[in-house]
Design a protein around this motif. Sequence first.
Motif, PDB file in Angstrom:
ATOM      1  N   ALA A  80       0.842  -1.199   0.000  1.00  0.00           N
ATOM      2  CA  ALA A  80       0.000   0.000   0.000  1.00  0.00           C
ATOM      3  C   ALA A  80       0.877   1.249   0.000  1.00  0.00           C
ATOM      4  N   THR A  81       0.330   2.309  -0.547  1.00  0.00           N
ATOM      5  CA  THR A  81       1.067   3.569  -0.620  1.00  0.00           C
ATOM      6  C   THR A  81       1.388   4.103   0.775  1.00  0.00           C
ATOM      7  N   TYR A  82       0.422   3.989   1.681  1.00  0.00           N
ATOM      8  CA  TYR A  82       0.600   4.482   3.044  1.00  0.00           C
ATOM      9  C   TYR A  82       0.383   3.340   4.027  1.00  0.00           C
ATOM     10  N   ALA A  83       1.093   3.370   5.136  1.00  0.00           N
ATOM     11  CA  ALA A  83       0.899   2.379   6.187  1.00  0.00           C
ATOM     12  C   ALA A  83      -0.396   2.711   6.922  1.00  0.00           C
ATOM     13  N   GLU A  84      -1.313   1.764   6.959  1.00  0.00           N
ATOM     14  CA  GLU A  84      -2.593   1.936   7.638  1.00  0.00           C
ATOM     15  C   GLU A  84      -2.550   1.195   8.968  1.00  0.00           C
ATOM     16  N   PRO A  85      -3.306   1.648   9.964  1.00  0.00           N
ATOM     17  CA  PRO A  85      -3.246   0.994  11.270  1.00  0.00           C
ATOM     18  C   PRO A  85      -3.784  -0.435  11.287  1.00  0.00           C
ATOM     19  N   HIS A  86      -4.751  -0.782  10.440  1.00  0.00           N
ATOM     20  CA  HIS A  86      -5.339  -2.115  10.474  1.00  0.00           C
ATOM     21  C   HIS A  86      -4.877  -2.987   9.313  1.00  0.00           C
ATOM     22  N   CYS A  87      -3.757  -2.649   8.718  1.00  0.00           N
ATOM     23  CA  CYS A  87      -3.165  -3.437   7.637  1.00  0.00           C
ATOM     24  C   CYS A  87      -1.806  -3.941   8.105  1.00  0.00           C
ATOM     25  N   TYR A  88      -1.381  -5.020   7.486  1.00  0.00           N
ATOM     26  CA  TYR A  88      -0.100  -5.610   7.858  1.00  0.00           C
ATOM     27  C   TYR A  88       0.787  -5.681   6.629  1.00  0.00           C
ATOM     28  N   ASP A  89       1.977  -5.131   6.746  1.00  0.00           N
ATOM     29  CA  ASP A  89       2.950  -5.196   5.659  1.00  0.00           C
ATOM     30  C   ASP A  89       3.757  -6.481   5.828  1.00  0.00           C
ATOM     31  N   LEU A  90       3.916  -7.231   4.718  1.00  0.00           N
ATOM     32  CA  LEU A  90       4.635  -8.500   4.771  1.00  0.00           C
ATOM     33  C   LEU A  90       5.782  -8.525   3.778  1.00  0.00           C
ATOM     34  N   CYS A  91       6.847  -9.233   4.130  1.00  0.00           N
ATOM     35  CA  CYS A  91       7.975  -9.430   3.221  1.00  0.00           C
ATOM     36  C   CYS A  91       7.587 -10.505   2.203  1.00  0.00           C
ATOM     37  N   ALA A  92       8.449 -10.741   1.233  1.00  0.00           N
ATOM     38  CA  ALA A  92       8.151 -11.718   0.176  1.00  0.00           C
ATOM     39  C   ALA A  92       7.943 -13.117   0.746  1.00  0.00           C
ATOM     40  N   GLU A  93       8.799 -13.540   1.673  1.00  0.00           N
ATOM     41  CA  GLU A  93       8.679 -14.885   2.234  1.00  0.00           C
ATOM     42  C   GLU A  93       7.370 -15.073   2.996  1.00  0.00           C
ATOM     43  N   HIS A  94       7.022 -14.122   3.846  1.00  0.00           N
ATOM     44  CA  HIS A  94       5.797 -14.252   4.630  1.00  0.00           C
ATOM     45  C   HIS A  94       4.543 -14.097   3.771  1.00  0.00           C
ATOM     46  N   SER A  95       4.604 -13.311   2.712  1.00  0.00           N
ATOM     47  CA  SER A  95       3.429 -13.179   1.845  1.00  0.00           C
ATOM     48  C   SER A  95       3.192 -14.455   1.035  1.00  0.00           C
ATOM     49  N   GLU A  96       4.262 -15.168   0.670  1.00  0.00           N
ATOM     50  CA  GLU A  96       4.112 -16.426  -0.071  1.00  0.00           C
ATOM     51  C   GLU A  96       3.588 -17.538   0.829  1.00  0.00           C
ATOM     52  N   ARG A  97       3.980 -17.541   2.088  1.00  0.00           N
ATOM     53  CA  ARG A  97       3.584 -18.606   3.015  1.00  0.00           C
ATOM     54  C   ARG A  97       2.286 -18.308   3.744  1.00  0.00           C
ATOM     55  N   LEU A  98       1.613 -17.224   3.422  1.00  0.00           N
ATOM     56  CA  LEU A  98       0.405 -16.810   4.138  1.00  0.00           C
ATOM     57  C   LEU A  98      -0.703 -17.854   4.037  1.00  0.00           C
ATOM     58  N   THR A  99      -1.291 -18.170   5.159  1.00  0.00           N
ATOM     59  CA  THR A  99      -2.478 -19.035   5.196  1.00  0.00           C
ATOM     60  C   THR A  99      -3.540 -18.304   6.007  1.00  0.00           C
ATOM     61  N   ALA A 100      -4.790 -18.688   5.802  1.00  0.00           N
ATOM     62  CA  ALA A 100      -5.899 -18.057   6.509  1.00  0.00           C
ATOM     63  C   ALA A 100      -6.538 -19.082   7.439  1.00  0.00           C
ATOM     64  N   PRO A 101      -7.281 -18.614   8.415  1.00  0.00           N
ATOM     65  CA  PRO A 101      -7.971 -19.551   9.300  1.00  0.00           C
ATOM     66  C   PRO A 101      -8.960 -20.429   8.536  1.00  0.00           C
ATOM     67  N   ARG A 102      -9.301 -21.569   9.097  1.00  0.00           N
ATOM     68  CA  ARG A 102     -10.253 -22.489   8.469  1.00  0.00           C
ATOM     69  C   ARG A 102     -11.564 -21.749   8.198  1.00  0.00           C
ATOM     70  N   GLY A 103     -12.072 -21.922   6.975  1.00  0.00           N
ATOM     71  CA  GLY A 103     -13.314 -21.263   6.579  1.00  0.00           C
ATOM     72  C   GLY A 103     -13.105 -19.894   5.932  1.00  0.00           C
ATOM     73  N   TRP A 104     -11.894 -19.402   5.952  1.00  0.00           N
ATOM     74  CA  TRP A 104     -11.584 -18.115   5.351  1.00  0.00           C
ATOM     75  C   TRP A 104     -10.988 -18.331   3.968  1.00  0.00           C
ATOM     76  N   GLU A 105     -11.108 -17.321   3.128  1.00  0.00           N
ATOM     77  CA  GLU A 105     -10.552 -17.361   1.782  1.00  0.00           C
ATOM     78  C   GLU A 105      -9.423 -16.328   1.684  1.00  0.00           C
ATOM     79  N   VAL A 106      -8.369 -16.675   0.973  1.00  0.00           N
ATOM     80  CA  VAL A 106      -7.265 -15.741   0.729  1.00  0.00           C
ATOM     81  C   VAL A 106      -7.365 -15.273  -0.719  1.00  0.00           C
TER      82      VAL A 106
END
Length: 139
Positions: free
Chosen positions: A51-77
């Motif tokens: 994102a252009t600006y850092a928002e309080p309820h958003c999370y910035d991730l590096c390449a490794e963590h963005s590739e390995r991201l999983t969501a809780p059961r029942g959630w969609e990514v």
Amino acid sequence: MESRRGPLKSAVPSNVVSPVRRCSRTACGRPAVATLTYVYADSTAVLGPLATYAEPHCYDLCAEHSERLTAPRGWEVVRLLDGSAPAQPSGDDLEALANAVREAARPQERAAGGGGARGADPMEVARRGHLRVLRSPDN
């Protein structure tokens, strides 16, 4: 009123603070490349370009963590493509381009056989999907 010690100095030297946004994961200091947001009403995690600006309820991730991201059961990514990176052509794209070039190279065969496409536009020699081969204005 002046202090006897002089002007106040920062506790952290300015050359230590980096303007680069870092990964939000604990103990990860790598540069952030993606931003993660949640849509709780839809049980969806959205991972997109940084994102252009850092928002309080958003999370910035590096390449490794963005590739390995999983969501809780029942959630969609939902992973949004980065618009700044050029899309790699697939085999289907290259094959479609090659077929269009081949067809454009033989407009005489097409015009002599069908004639249906020429009736719609006198400049049109051949058509394939949304692509059209037009006759040169000199001819």
